[in-house]
Design a protein around this motif. Structure first.
Motif, PDB file in Angstrom:
ATOM      1  N   GLU A 128       0.815  -1.204   0.000  1.00 45.59           N
ATOM      2  CA  GLU A 128       0.000   0.000   0.000  1.00 45.59           C
ATOM      3  C   GLU A 128       0.856   1.265   0.000  1.00 45.59           C
ATOM      4  N   VAL A 129       1.900   1.282   0.822  1.00 50.80           N
ATOM      5  CA  VAL A 129       2.783   2.446   0.886  1.00 50.80           C
ATOM      6  C   VAL A 129       3.571   2.600  -0.416  1.00 50.80           C
ATOM      7  N   ALA A 130       4.034   1.502  -0.982  1.00 45.05           N
ATOM      8  CA  ALA A 130       4.771   1.577  -2.253  1.00 45.05           C
ATOM      9  C   ALA A 130       3.894   2.161  -3.355  1.00 45.05           C
ATOM     10  N   ILE A 131       2.644   1.723  -3.423  1.00 40.94           N
ATOM     11  CA  ILE A 131       1.724   2.243  -4.436  1.00 40.94           C
ATOM     12  C   ILE A 131       1.475   3.729  -4.225  1.00 40.94           C
ATOM     13  N   CYS A 132       1.287   4.139  -2.963  1.00 38.58           N
ATOM     14  CA  CYS A 132       1.057   5.545  -2.667  1.00 38.58           C
ATOM     15  C   CYS A 132       2.278   6.383  -3.041  1.00 38.58           C
ATOM     16  N   MET A 133       3.472   5.883  -2.756  1.00 37.54           N
ATOM     17  CA  MET A 133       4.704   6.593  -3.111  1.00 37.54           C
ATOM     18  C   MET A 133       4.800   6.794  -4.623  1.00 37.54           C
ATOM     19  N   ALA A 134       4.508   5.738  -5.379  1.00 40.93           N
ATOM     20  CA  ALA A 134       4.619   5.814  -6.843  1.00 40.93           C
ATOM     21  C   ALA A 134       3.603   6.793  -7.422  1.00 40.93           C
ATOM     22  N   LYS A 135       2.352   6.695  -6.957  1.00 47.17           N
ATOM     23  CA  LYS A 135       1.313   7.602  -7.449  1.00 47.17           C
ATOM     24  C   LYS A 135       1.664   9.059  -7.160  1.00 47.17           C
ATOM     25  N   ILE A 178       3.655  14.646  -8.199  1.00 43.68           N
ATOM     26  CA  ILE A 178       4.533  15.737  -7.751  1.00 43.68           C
ATOM     27  C   ILE A 178       5.526  16.118  -8.845  1.00 43.68           C
ATOM     28  N   LEU A 179       6.122  15.110  -9.486  1.00 43.93           N
ATOM     29  CA  LEU A 179       7.138  15.364 -10.510  1.00 43.93           C
ATOM     30  C   LEU A 179       6.535  15.576 -11.895  1.00 43.93           C
ATOM     31  N   LYS A 180       5.201  15.345 -11.991  1.00 40.43           N
ATOM     32  CA  LYS A 180       4.487  15.543 -13.267  1.00 40.43           C
ATOM     33  C   LYS A 180       5.116  14.727 -14.400  1.00 40.43           C
ATOM     34  N   THR A 181       5.149  13.417 -14.186  1.00 38.97           N
ATOM     35  CA  THR A 181       5.725  12.505 -15.169  1.00 38.97           C
ATOM     36  C   THR A 181       4.682  11.503 -15.646  1.00 38.97           C
ATOM     37  N   ASP A 182       5.020  10.800 -16.724  1.00 37.75           N
ATOM     38  CA  ASP A 182       4.133   9.757 -17.237  1.00 37.75           C
ATOM     39  C   ASP A 182       4.296   8.453 -16.459  1.00 37.75           C
ATOM     40  N   PHE A 183       5.544   8.150 -16.087  1.00 36.24           N
ATOM     41  CA  PHE A 183       5.822   6.931 -15.333  1.00 36.24           C
ATOM     42  C   PHE A 183       6.588   7.291 -14.059  1.00 36.24           C
ATOM     43  N   SER A 184       6.458   6.410 -13.061  1.00 36.09           N
ATOM     44  CA  SER A 184       7.289   6.560 -11.866  1.00 36.09           C
ATOM     45  C   SER A 184       7.589   5.181 -11.293  1.00 36.09           C
ATOM     46  N   ILE A 185       8.708   5.113 -10.589  1.00 37.39           N
ATOM     47  CA  ILE A 185       9.092   3.911  -9.848  1.00 37.39           C
ATOM     48  C   ILE A 185       9.161   4.299  -8.383  1.00 37.39           C
ATOM     49  N   SER A 200       1.786   4.343 -13.967  1.00 33.65           N
ATOM     50  CA  SER A 200       1.693   4.829 -15.347  1.00 33.65           C
ATOM     51  C   SER A 200       0.352   5.536 -15.513  1.00 33.65           C
ATOM     52  N   PRO A 201       0.124   6.174 -16.644  1.00 38.85           N
ATOM     53  CA  PRO A 201      -1.182   6.812 -16.872  1.00 38.85           C
ATOM     54  C   PRO A 201      -2.340   5.818 -16.821  1.00 38.85           C
ATOM     55  N   LYS A 202      -2.066   4.531 -17.009  1.00 34.94           N
ATOM     56  CA  LYS A 202      -3.122   3.524 -17.010  1.00 34.94           C
ATOM     57  C   LYS A 202      -3.425   2.991 -15.615  1.00 34.94           C
ATOM     58  N   HIS A 203      -2.383   2.646 -14.869  1.00 36.48           N
ATOM     59  CA  HIS A 203      -2.610   2.033 -13.554  1.00 36.48           C
ATOM     60  C   HIS A 203      -1.338   2.067 -12.725  1.00 36.48           C
ATOM     61  N   THR A 204      -1.471   1.712 -11.453  1.00 37.08           N
ATOM     62  CA  THR A 204      -0.341   1.614 -10.541  1.00 37.08           C
ATOM     63  C   THR A 204      -0.395   0.251  -9.848  1.00 37.08           C
ATOM     64  N   PHE A 205       0.747  -0.390  -9.743  1.00 37.81           N
ATOM     65  CA  PHE A 205       0.800  -1.692  -9.079  1.00 37.81           C
ATOM     66  C   PHE A 205       2.107  -1.812  -8.303  1.00 37.81           C
ATOM     67  N   ALA A 206       2.138  -2.726  -7.366  1.00 37.19           N
ATOM     68  CA  ALA A 206       3.353  -3.001  -6.597  1.00 37.19           C
ATOM     69  C   ALA A 206       3.538  -4.499  -6.479  1.00 37.19           C
ATOM     70  N   LYS A 207       4.787  -4.919  -6.424  1.00 37.50           N
ATOM     71  CA  LYS A 207       5.100  -6.339  -6.248  1.00 37.50           C
ATOM     72  C   LYS A 207       6.065  -6.506  -5.082  1.00 37.50           C
ATOM     73  N   GLN A 208       5.907  -7.597  -4.375  1.00 36.26           N
ATOM     74  CA  GLN A 208       6.772  -7.907  -3.234  1.00 36.26           C
ATOM     75  C   GLN A 208       7.837  -8.908  -3.662  1.00 36.26           C
ATOM     76  N   PHE A 209       9.054  -8.704  -3.157  1.00 39.80           N
ATOM     77  CA  PHE A 209      10.159  -9.608  -3.440  1.00 39.80           C
ATOM     78  C   PHE A 209      10.955  -9.874  -2.172  1.00 39.80           C
ATOM     79  N   THR A 210      11.612 -11.019  -2.136  1.00 39.01           N
ATOM     80  CA  THR A 210      12.560 -11.335  -1.070  1.00 39.01           C
ATOM     81  C   THR A 210      13.939 -11.401  -1.711  1.00 39.01           C
TER      82      THR A 210
END
Length: 415
Positions: free
Chosen positions: A333-340, A345-352, A378-388
């Motif tokens: 949830e926090v990762a998705i909020c950070m990306a959005k 804030i930076l007014k970009t098309d994509f963010s990581i 991205s302009p379409k959607h935002t998603f996050a994935k978990q990794f170890t």
């Protein structure tokens, strides 16, 4: 044709400097069909140098030596060369004039007798003029082996190799062609790749070899072809590479070592006239560092927000404190909020966005060390994935950066 490299210097053996000279020499010689059989590092010691030279010369017709040509007493290479060749030092007037000119034009301290002694060279040597320094290169032959001695200063060594040594080798030796082609992959381990391309690998021509070079989520597949017909090598290797794409094309992001995934991302963003920003926590700006290493990145990269501490995520990225309290700072949830928010804030098309626990302690989260979340917006959607990503800090960060670029590249390609 086969060659060996000997690097001289205690500073290499005690780990004070990294031997980058050998890597450069190997690459340059390989380009002209010279294979490196062995690289040896030795002390600034007469006995050690003599032993290394004799051993290398018994195996290879060409030996490249770097280091130990300075003006101080601990630099013993020239004296050792004289002993090895049963020769003596003589004053080379051209080298002396060059040294005096360098001091007159570029060096504020007065020239000393110690500096002038660098114009002393073995009488049997062919002198290779060093336009960038005071120590010349030396080309000497004993029986069927050529020994080339070069200064260890990288700038001077590189100049001498490219402008003096390589042209002389090309002129004096017949060499086969050596062709390398590297396929860059990501997202699949070497054993899984090997299974997918097993039949293809088994049917490679005898003059082509394959090497797997894995590194933190990436695997380079290096094809090496040797032969006398360059045109035939080019065509055959290209044909074999084409056969790879139907097998693993979904994980190939480029060809040759100069082509990086961040470079590919830059090309895609430029083609689509789109922009990128990053919000980094545990990666600490590594994403932005890799992106901005590409010339022209300012055309598509707008910037990064390094919100390392929880407070920075709240105040700089506008991540609600309640969201962090509910889900933890290391969460999807926090990762998705950070990306959005970074994209807005930076007014970009994509963010990581990256958030995770790289250790050695858990910090502001109860997440286990090695747990990371990577989000793409991205302009379409935002998603996050978990990794170890394991339990070693540098490895966790590097693997996460690689994975983030992999996810972003796929998202841009699908846009």
């Amino acid at each position: 044709m086969q060659a060996e490299i000997i690097t001289i210097g205690d500073e290499i053996l005690i780990g004070q400097i990294v031997d980058s000279n050998s890597a450069f020499i190997s690459k340059e010689l390989n380009r002209i069909g010279v294979s490196i059989y062995q690289i040896t590092s030795v002390q600034d010691s007469r006995d050690h140098i003599l032993e290394a030279m004799a051993t290398a010369g018994a195996r290879s017709p060409l030996v490249i030596i770097t280091g130990g040509l300075g003006p101080t007493k601990d630099d013993v290479t020239k004296h050792t060369l004289c002993e090895f060749f049963q020769d003596e030092l003589i004053m080379d007037t051209d080298v002396l004039e060059h040294i005096e000119l360098l001091f007159k034009k570029y060096i504020s301290t007065p020239i000393s007798d110690l500096n002038r002694k660098q114009a002393l060279v073995p009488s049997m040597a062919t002198v290779l003029k060093n336009s960038y320094g005071t120590a010349p290169g030396l080309w000497m032959k004993k029986e069927s082996t050529v020994y080339v001695s070069l200064p260890g200063v990288p700038l001077e060594m590189k100049y001498l190799i490219k402008d003096r040594v390589v042209p002389k080798i090309v002129k004096e030796y017949e060499r086969p062609h050596i062709l390398h082609k590297t396929i860059l992959t990501h997202g699949l381990g070497e054993s899984a790749i090997a299974e997918k391309i097993e039949t293809w690998e088994d049917n490679l021509p005898d003059f082509i070899s394959l090497a797997y070079l894995p590194n933190l989520g990436r695997v380079r597949l290096r094809l090496t072809a040797k032969g006398n017909n360059k045109e035939m090598l080019d065509k055959t290797v290209s044909a074999e590479v084409e056969k790879l794409y139907p097998l693993i094309g979904d994980i190939i992001y480029g060809e040759d070592d100069e082509d990086t995934i961040e470079g590919q991302i830059g090309k895609l963003l430029t083609q689509k006239a789109m922009t990128l920003g990053t919000a980094e926590s545990f990666t600490g700006g590594k994403l932005a560092e890799r992106i901005t290493s590409i010339p022209g990145a300012s055309a598509y990269f707008k910037g990064t927000i390094v919100s390392y501490a929880t407070e920075a995520k709240i105040h700089l990225l506008n991540v609600p404190k309640e969201l962090i309290n509910k889900h933890s700072v290391v969460s999807e949830e926090v990762a998705i909020c950070m990306a959005k928010n970074a994209r807005e804030i930076l007014k970009t098309d994509f963010s990581i966005a990256t958030t995770g626990n790289a250790g050695p302690t858990k910090g502001d989260s109860d997440a286990e060390v090695g747990t990371v979340f990577i989000a793409i917006s991205s302009p379409k959607h935002t998603f996050a994935k978990q990794f170890t990503m394991g339990n070693e800090r540098k490895r966790i960060v590097q693997k996460s950066v690689n994975k983030a670029f992999e996810l972003l590249a796929k998202e841009i390609l699908n846009f």
